[in-house]
Motif scaffolding. Sequence first.
Motif, PDB file in Angstrom:
ATOM      1  N   THR A 237       0.833  -1.192   0.000  1.00  0.00           N
ATOM      2  CA  THR A 237       0.000   0.000   0.000  1.00  0.00           C
ATOM      3  C   THR A 237       0.867   1.241   0.000  1.00  0.00           C
ATOM      4  O   THR A 237       1.815   1.349   0.784  1.00  0.00           O
ATOM      5  CB  THR A 237      -0.915   0.014   1.238  1.00  0.00           C
TER       6      THR A 237
ATOM      7  N   ARG B 179       1.899   4.977   0.792  1.00  0.00           N
ATOM      8  CA  ARG B 179       1.651   5.872   1.927  1.00  0.00           C
ATOM      9  C   ARG B 179       2.190   7.254   1.549  1.00  0.00           C
ATOM     10  O   ARG B 179       3.409   7.438   1.434  1.00  0.00           O
ATOM     11  CB  ARG B 179       2.310   5.332   3.197  1.00  0.00           C
TER      12      ARG B 179
ATOM     13  N   ASP C 216      -5.826   1.935  -2.657  1.00  0.00           N
ATOM     14  CA  ASP C 216      -4.448   1.453  -2.631  1.00  0.00           C
ATOM     15  C   ASP C 216      -3.484   2.456  -2.002  1.00  0.00           C
ATOM     16  O   ASP C 216      -2.280   2.208  -1.953  1.00  0.00           O
ATOM     17  CB  ASP C 216      -3.962   1.145  -4.056  1.00  0.00           C
ATOM     18  N   ARG C 217      -4.002   3.588  -1.551  1.00  0.00           N
ATOM     19  CA  ARG C 217      -3.128   4.615  -0.988  1.00  0.00           C
ATOM     20  C   ARG C 217      -3.654   5.088   0.369  1.00  0.00           C
ATOM     21  O   ARG C 217      -4.833   5.347   0.529  1.00  0.00           O
ATOM     22  CB  ARG C 217      -3.058   5.839  -1.909  1.00  0.00           C
ATOM     23  N   THR C 218      -2.735   5.233   1.301  1.00  0.00           N
ATOM     24  CA  THR C 218      -3.001   5.942   2.535  1.00  0.00           C
ATOM     25  C   THR C 218      -2.408   7.338   2.376  1.00  0.00           C
ATOM     26  O   THR C 218      -1.217   7.474   2.086  1.00  0.00           O
ATOM     27  CB  THR C 218      -2.362   5.239   3.747  1.00  0.00           C
TER      28      THR C 218
END
Length: 261
Positions: free
Chosen positions: A5, A7, A28-30
């Motif tokens: 993932t 970040r 799919d992204r923090t």
Amino acid sequence: MPMMTERWLVIGTDERMKFLAKQLSTNDRTVYYKNTTVWDEALNKVALELHPTEIVLPIHPLTIQVEELLGIRQAQFFAGKLTDQWKEILENKCLHYYLEDETFIWKNAALTAEGFLAHLYKEKVNVQYKTIMITGFGRVAKMLALFLTRLNAKVIIAVRSETQKAEALAYGYTGIELNEKNDMEADFLINTIPTKWLTKDFESWMVRPIYDVASSPGCLNDIKLSQYELLPALPGKYFPQAAANLLYETILDLRKEEANA
């Protein structure tokens, strides 16, 4: 194997950065957005908790208030302008300058010109049939001249370079040399030159309003003027969503180029 993932840490007080963080957010992204102009202990704590894979820095460099930046070991950086201190810190990092991307530069210049018009209209200042002097003839100046002439303004380009003067003439504008001997015969002046060139020697130029769209600290050199406005970051101020979209596209393109290199 499951994909890691992403970040992202997005930093800056310009509203475009807040919209950028929203636009980057996917399953799919923090994405963490930090509204600040400094890298301090609080930002170190955020980076240590997040361990970002990507960090987006604002156009103007953050002030560093810690001895060491923590939590950035895995990150690649996207930056606007950097101080020597920042360049030293990021010397061995994967670093992309979005301000050096030609597509970004031209599209941002157009947004800057449109933002300047928005500012004038907010102040109830019209441009039709007025004579307007622009100092410099880079990308922002070219876009300003284009927008203003389409609104039936007369544009005068004031530059120190003979090449730029010839270029301005070729575009159909009036071109003059930028020096204190020439009068500023215009309704107002727009500065696009990012250096402190305006001194007390330009006395005849100071009787008209001066709008400065260059980077901070602007063109004033040890003088104060009542009819002077410094207007940095116009795209982010008036069109933050459009400015964020442009930055989003540029950052993803830069990352794709790095992956394909």
